[in-house]
Scaffold this motif. Sequence first.
Motif, PDB file in Angstrom:
ATOM      1  N   LYS A  21      22.390 -45.199 -67.958  1.00 19.78           N
ATOM      2  CA  LYS A  21      22.181 -46.218 -66.927  1.00 19.78           C
ATOM      3  C   LYS A  21      23.378 -47.163 -66.811  1.00 19.78           C
ATOM      4  N   LYS A  22      23.917 -47.559 -67.967  1.00 19.16           N
ATOM      5  CA  LYS A  22      25.046 -48.506 -67.912  1.00 19.16           C
ATOM      6  C   LYS A  22      25.880 -48.403 -69.189  1.00 19.16           C
ATOM      7  N   LEU A  24      28.227 -50.448 -71.514  1.00 15.69           N
ATOM      8  CA  LEU A  24      28.388 -51.887 -71.716  1.00 15.69           C
ATOM      9  C   LEU A  24      29.684 -52.273 -72.421  1.00 15.69           C
ATOM     10  N   LEU A  36      25.432 -48.741 -74.864  1.00 10.95           N
ATOM     11  CA  LEU A  36      24.887 -48.130 -73.648  1.00 10.95           C
ATOM     12  C   LEU A  36      23.471 -48.609 -73.373  1.00 10.95           C
ATOM     13  N   GLU A  47      18.332 -49.702 -75.426  1.00 10.56           N
ATOM     14  CA  GLU A  47      19.652 -50.190 -75.795  1.00 10.56           C
ATOM     15  C   GLU A  47      20.172 -49.361 -76.969  1.00 10.56           C
ATOM     16  N   LYS A  62      29.895 -40.964 -68.287  1.00 13.86           N
ATOM     17  CA  LYS A  62      29.902 -41.985 -67.229  1.00 13.86           C
ATOM     18  C   LYS A  62      28.469 -42.264 -66.795  1.00 13.86           C
ATOM     19  N   GLU A  63      28.301 -43.333 -66.066  1.00  7.68           N
ATOM     20  CA  GLU A  63      26.954 -43.725 -65.644  1.00  7.68           C
ATOM     21  C   GLU A  63      26.310 -42.641 -64.774  1.00  7.68           C
ATOM     22  N   ASN A  64      24.999 -42.490 -64.988  1.00  7.76           N
ATOM     23  CA  ASN A  64      24.154 -41.491 -64.310  1.00  7.76           C
ATOM     24  C   ASN A  64      24.295 -40.080 -64.885  1.00  7.76           C
TER      25      ASN A  64
END
Length: 348
Positions: A21-22, A24, A36, A47, A62-64
């Motif tokens: 999702k992200k 960090l 992440l 988390e 990478k994200e997604n």
Amino acid sequence: MIMQKTLNLQLGLPKSEFTVKKILKQGVIKVGDVLLLIEDNNGIVIEYSCPINGINFYPLIKENDRINSGQSIYTYEITIDTNVKSYVDDKIWDLAIATNAVFKGLLGSMGQSGQIASRTVKLKTELNVKNGIERLLDDISNSFQSLDENDGLQDGDVVVVAEKPYAVAQNRLLPIKYIYDRDPKKMIESDRKEYLKEVSLLLDSPMEEEDLILADAYTDDPELGMMCTMGAYNHNLLAHLTAKKIREKTGKSVDVVISDTDTGIDVRKMIIGCITLGATPIGATKGLSLYECMRAACAAEFGRGSKYRIPIIICKPAERCRNRIDMGEHRGYDGKLKYSIEGKIAFD
């Protein structure tokens, strides 16, 4: 020294899938930093924290992205103290050398090796161990007379003698209960050190913790009953005195190794300050490197034994290894062989 490593996702069951999702953090990361946000198949966002410290953290994802448990998610770097690395490398090599000594010693006992122990000669004899060191040295040096021309003692040979006869000749004997009732080879180190204080009071010569590891049962003595030996005293000096007596009686210059089957492996205690396998050279004369002592001790171990009455083994070296500097001389320090004094096992 900088080492690059890969961080794998350690979450869920093997092959569990997640969605990134992200992302960090990257760069310098500490334990506990959240790297992440990831989502499992039930829509729960988790988390994911970093389990280690490191620098130059860079994501491989990478994200997604869909990722699996066990998948590599970051590269990073760690700094390794070069002194620590050097220490670890040295210990790995020490273990490798000890292992090599065992196999080369075995080959030597079969007559299929080279260098310091290309083959061995078994010397079956009864040594007088009850009348002091001088009588024992006489018996050892006289025992070579029974050998034929092919196996007889030559300049440059290595004479390996079992440790126990020296201990008996020095009267380092105690009733068998001292190893049967409380076996020092089955004690933790702190208990063994306490036991050493007790046992040391019973002998006339000094004792070390390593002597408790060398302790062994001795044959039933008609006068004393069943006894045990507590390791000899000053093995390096004994090796030199043995070589000196052999030279006086036979005219041959040889090196002498005093060895024992114990290695300390079972109690994680190194007898001479480095790992030994198969057998341990406890004392030796100056003409041999520590590795050569180990190799000769192992070659002898495969050929002798108290049950066979073979306390002495002659290691026959390859011809190019016969001429050695300081052959038969005192090693330069008393006591047992010590890795800390030798500084190295093999040649640089």
